[in-house]
Design a protein around this motif. Structure first.
Motif, PDB file in Angstrom:
ATOM      1  N   LEU A 157      -1.930 -17.601  -2.476  1.00  0.00           N
ATOM      2  CA  LEU A 157      -1.326 -17.274  -1.182  1.00  0.00           C
ATOM      3  C   LEU A 157      -0.396 -16.087  -1.384  1.00  0.00           C
ATOM      4  N   ILE A 158      -0.716 -14.949  -0.735  1.00  0.00           N
ATOM      5  CA  ILE A 158       0.106 -13.751  -0.941  1.00  0.00           C
ATOM      6  C   ILE A 158       0.364 -13.014   0.370  1.00  0.00           C
ATOM      7  N   LYS A 159       1.357 -12.141   0.310  1.00  0.00           N
ATOM      8  CA  LYS A 159       1.642 -11.227   1.403  1.00  0.00           C
ATOM      9  C   LYS A 159       1.341  -9.814   0.918  1.00  0.00           C
ATOM     10  N   VAL A 160       0.733  -9.017   1.814  1.00  0.00           N
ATOM     11  CA  VAL A 160       0.428  -7.621   1.507  1.00  0.00           C
ATOM     12  C   VAL A 160       1.084  -6.762   2.583  1.00  0.00           C
ATOM     13  N   LYS A 161       1.840  -5.769   2.158  1.00  0.00           N
ATOM     14  CA  LYS A 161       2.526  -4.883   3.102  1.00  0.00           C
ATOM     15  C   LYS A 161       1.660  -3.649   3.344  1.00  0.00           C
ATOM     16  N   LEU A 189       0.833  -1.186   0.000  1.00  0.00           N
ATOM     17  CA  LEU A 189       0.000   0.000   0.000  1.00  0.00           C
ATOM     18  C   LEU A 189       0.872   1.242   0.000  1.00  0.00           C
ATOM     19  N   GLY A 190       0.435   2.238  -0.749  1.00  0.00           N
ATOM     20  CA  GLY A 190       1.189   3.488  -0.837  1.00  0.00           C
ATOM     21  C   GLY A 190       0.600   4.554   0.065  1.00  0.00           C
ATOM     22  N   GLY A 191       0.915   5.796  -0.246  1.00  0.00           N
ATOM     23  CA  GLY A 191       0.469   6.925   0.553  1.00  0.00           C
ATOM     24  C   GLY A 191      -1.034   7.149   0.496  1.00  0.00           C
ATOM     25  N   ASN A 192      -1.685   6.679  -0.570  1.00  0.00           N
ATOM     26  CA  ASN A 192      -3.126   6.867  -0.702  1.00  0.00           C
ATOM     27  C   ASN A 192      -3.916   5.839   0.088  1.00  0.00           C
ATOM     28  N   GLY A 193      -3.243   4.868   0.681  1.00  0.00           N
ATOM     29  CA  GLY A 193      -3.933   3.858   1.477  1.00  0.00           C
ATOM     30  C   GLY A 193      -4.622   2.810   0.614  1.00  0.00           C
ATOM     31  N   LEU A 194      -5.751   2.338   1.096  1.00  0.00           N
ATOM     32  CA  LEU A 194      -6.484   1.263   0.423  1.00  0.00           C
ATOM     33  C   LEU A 194      -7.456   1.865  -0.592  1.00  0.00           C
ATOM     34  N   THR A 195      -7.081   1.822  -1.868  1.00  0.00           N
ATOM     35  CA  THR A 195      -7.928   2.356  -2.937  1.00  0.00           C
ATOM     36  C   THR A 195      -8.544   1.207  -3.725  1.00  0.00           C
TER      37      THR A 195
END
Length: 98
Positions: free
Chosen positions: A46-50, A24-30
């Motif tokens: 199966l994934i990882k989300v930062k 996720l960037g500066g705009n958050g969850l878009t």
């Protein structure tokens, strides 16, 4: 989808060597980020989300929203990293029986 503890442990073991697929960037969850997570789940299962957020409560809300919107299973949260699983049509990962 309900997974037993044994199945969750197996998936956590597989996720150990993975790198975060989405960050996720500066705009958050878009909407764009959610679409990216959704397509990554369809492709990898199966994934990882930062989720780089300093506010614990905000980070928790974002992670819960990701799990809810993608209809995935939350396996683990380590620091800023969320590990999620959603079975795809092709069933790329064979998980052990209950």
């Amino acid at each position: 989808m309900n997974l037993s503890n044994k199945q969750k442990q197996y998936l956590k073991g597989l996720a150990h060597s993975l790198k975060p697929v989405v960050q996720l960037g500066g705009n958050g969850l878009t909407e764009g980020v959610l679409a990216e997570i959704d397509s990554a789940l369809a492709h990898h299962e199966l994934i990882k989300v930062k989720v780089p957020s300093e506010d614990r409560e905000e980070k928790s809300l974002i992670m819960d929203a990701i799990v809810r919107e993608t209809e995935a299973v939350k396996l683990q949260v380590i620091g800023h990293t969320l590990i999620i699983y959603r079975q795809s049509e092709e069933k790329k990962i064979s998980i052990p029986k209950k």
